[in-house]
Structure formats: structure tokens, C-alpha cells
Design an enzyme around this catalytic site. Structure first.
Site, PDB file in Angstrom:
ATOM      1  CE1 TYR A  60     -11.813  24.852  -7.034  1.00 48.28           C
ATOM      2  CE2 TYR A  60     -10.528  26.822  -6.603  1.00 48.28           C
ATOM      3  CZ  TYR A  60     -11.628  26.215  -7.166  1.00 48.28           C
ATOM      4  OH  TYR A  60     -12.541  26.975  -7.869  1.00 48.28           O
ATOM      5  CB  SER A  62     -14.172  28.548 -17.257  1.00 44.32           C
ATOM      6  OG  SER A  62     -13.697  27.577 -18.162  1.00 44.32           O
ATOM      7  CG  LEU A 113      -8.430  30.958 -21.644  1.00 46.32           C
ATOM      8  CD1 LEU A 113      -6.976  30.591 -21.419  1.00 46.32           C
ATOM      9  CD2 LEU A 113      -8.585  31.795 -22.906  1.00 46.32           C
ATOM     10  CB  ALA A 114     -14.055  27.092 -23.026  1.00 46.02           C
TER      11      ALA A 114
END
Length: 338
Positions: free
Chosen positions: A56, A207, A209-210
């Protein structure tokens, strides 16, 4: 949060909060000052689980997280991950013993700590047997550098194989699986979630919230805002969740939740947490307002009618797009004879 709100992670004695703070944006589009405020807010709201990775923002996420939690290090369940390529060298990535031991030392240095609570294999590396990485992790646990390990984006058979190898080696099994799981991408229900439950792994899904699709901010006939993930042409969004069918589903959910008087964000996160096979889900905010919306989702309870409505939009065990397969984690069962 009260003590009763924390959940055991799989068959381990480790307790974590239903929300895990995801820090993929920290040290990148989310600067250090905002990242610190979000982390402080998470602590103030009883969140004790935090997730980062070596890849990241070139390791900056680990650095930002490490500095922010240093004063209360023992409060946090700190997870990081490895396996993705982070350099040009042939062994700067993957699951070799060489890289695992090297990269754990790099992560410890960036995090400014002498132990990692959960080390994840971030992804499967095709063609690599799992004995070597599992054995390396066992050695690192004995050395005190990591406390537990987990797997991410592993199909059901790899979860079983990892547990089998751990049993043979006389070491503890992984305690966590981290699958992609949300309303428009439900394939984890077919294999990954049941396998994790059977073998005693908790699930910290990601994820919910996609990647922003389930916030309702995108329209099928609209142009995404420049500062959104779609507007920034985020690679993983474009190859996974940026699908017309998913945007259509989000629009239908938006209409549904307006009748309930709750936000689509709260609804989507609550739907994931409403699955008893999910221990916690990763909330990965870019802004403080996004983080606040994740916190509000903890108070939403879905009804039987809500569940039936979602099943009518996306069938259990399937994605919103028929035949969808994530190119980052491709199907392995078709090998062409040469």
C-alpha cells in the site's frame, strides 16, 4: 462499544471489532494528518482491528499506521500482508521463505513495532506449493515476530490445504480469511466462507462498498467525479467492480433504502455484517466523512424483506454480472494442452 460487541476471530481466543479499519489510502491520497485523525476516531469508537499491507503506497501506509498507533500499540490488533510484487527483483514478492522473512523485517521496521498480530498471505501465487510459506510463518511465530497468520483471496481448497499443512507441521492453523465480499460480488458464499467456517478461520472481508459503487454516487449514464476512484481510473476498480450491472443494482438499492430512511452505505455494510460467517469487514475510508458513514452502519439491522430484496437482485453465491471473474485472481481450472 461494549465488551460484548467484540467477536472471537475464528477458533482463536483473539477478539476484534465488527469493523476493521482499512488503511489502503493512508500515506497516499489520504495524507498523514487525516489518517491520524481517522485512526484516533476509530480508537475512540472502540475499533481495535486495523489492516495494512506492504504494497500500500509503497510501504507508506505501514509507516503512517505504525506512527499513529505506537503510543497504544498493545490495544490494536495489527494486520499486514505480503506476496504482491514490490520491487524489480525476481524474489521481491511471492511466497518464498527468503521473501517472507525479509519482508516481515521490512514491515516491522516501517511499522515501528517488534511484532505483527496477523500476517496475511495477500494472494495465492499459482504454481507455488504452500509448505514453504507455511513453514516460514511457523518459524516467525516461534521467534515472536508474528502472533497469528491468515490468508487472503484464497479459494476453498487452498484454505483446506493451508490448514492441512499447518496440522502436519504441528503449528496453529491460520485464524483469518480475507475474501472480497459485497452485495454485487457474492462468489465467496460458494466456497470461501463455508470453508473458513469449517476449518475454524474467522472472516475479515474486504470492499463491502464494492470500491465505492455501493455508495450510490455513480450513475450508469453519468460521468464520475474527478476525485472518485472511477474518476482517478483506479485500476482495481475498473477491472472488478466497475460493471454496468453493479451500478444498476446500486441504483435499485438506493431507491429501496430511501423508503427505509437509511443511507445506501449503511445498508451495504450492514448487509455484509449480517452474515454470521463474517466476523468483521474492512472499512477503507479516504476521508473523515467516509469514515463517519462506516461507523453509522453498525446501528443498522436488516429485515427479512431486505434480505429477500437483495437476493432478487443478485443470486446467492454469484456476482451481479453473469460469468464475472476477477482478472486479478483468475480461474485456474482450464489448462490448455500444448
Amino acid at each position: 462499544m461494549s465488551v460484548s460487541d467484540y467477536r472471537y476471530l475464528g477458533h482463536s481466543a483473539l477478539k476484534i471489532s465488527p469493523l476493521t479499519l482499512g488503511t489502503m489510502m493512508f500515506g497516499g491520497v489520504t495524507d498523514e494528518a487525516v489518517s491520524r485523525r481517522i485512526i484516533d476516531s476509530a480508537r475512540d469508537n472502540g475499533i481495535n482491528s486495523i489492516d495494512t499491507a506492504d504494497v500500500y503506497n509503497g510501504g507508506l501506509s505501514e509507516t503512517v499506521v505504525g506512527k499513529a498507533i505506537k503510543a497504544q500499540r498493545d490495544y490494536w490488533v495489527l494486520a499486514t500482508k505480503l506476496a504482491n510484487k514490490v520491487g524489480s527483483g525476481a524474489n521481491q514478492g511471492g511466497l518464498s521463505r527468503k521473501w517472507i522473512i525479509e519482508q516481515v523485517d521490512h514491515s516491522l521496521r516501517r511499522l515501528g513495532t517488534d511484532y505483527i498480530d496477523i500476517l496475511y498471505f495477500h494472494r495465492a501465487i499459482f504454481g507455488v506449493r504452500l509448505e514453504e510459506p507455511v513453514r516460514a510463518v511457523g518459524d516467525l511465530i516461534r521467534q515472536g515476530k508474528i502472533r497469528y497468520f491468515g490468508i487472503s483471496n484464497f479459494r476453498g481448497w487452498r484454505i483446506a490445504e493451508t490448514c492441512r499443512i499447518a496440522d502436519i507441521l504441528g503449528m496453529d492453523r491460520p485464524i483469518a480469511s480475507q475474501p472480497l465480499y459485497n452485495i454485487v460480488t457474492r462468489q465467496a458464499e460458494s466456497e470461501e466462507l463455508p470453508a473458513a467456517a469449517h476449518y475454524g478461520l474467522g472472516v475479515i472481508s474486504y470492499s463491502p462498498l464494492a470500491r465505492g459503487v455501493l455508495t450510490g454516487k455513480y450513475r450508469a449514464d453519468g460521468v464520475p467525479e474527478a476525485d472518485s476512484r472511477a474518476g482517478r481510473a483506479d485500476k482495481r476498480l475498473l477491472e472488478t467492480e466497475w460493471r454496468p450491472q453493479s451500478i444498476e443494482v446500486a441504483e435499485k438499492i438506493l431507491s429501496h433504502v430511501q423508503e427505509r430512511g437509511i443511507s445506501i452505505t449503511d445498508f451495504a455494510v450492514a448487509w455484509v455484517l449480517g452474515n454470521r460467517l463474517v466476523t468483521s469487514t474492512i472499512a477503507g475510508p479516504r476521508t473523515e466523512s467516509q469514515w463517519a458513514s462506516y461507523l453509522a452502519a453498525r446501528n443498522v439491522v436488516l429485515t427479512k424483506e431486505d434480505e429477500e430484496f437483495i437476493d432478487s437482485l443478485v443470486a446467492p453465491g454469484h456476482a451481479s454480472t453473469p460469468g464475472f471473474s476477477d482478472p486479478g485472481h483468475p480461474v485456474e481450472g482450464r489448462v490448455i494442452r500444448s
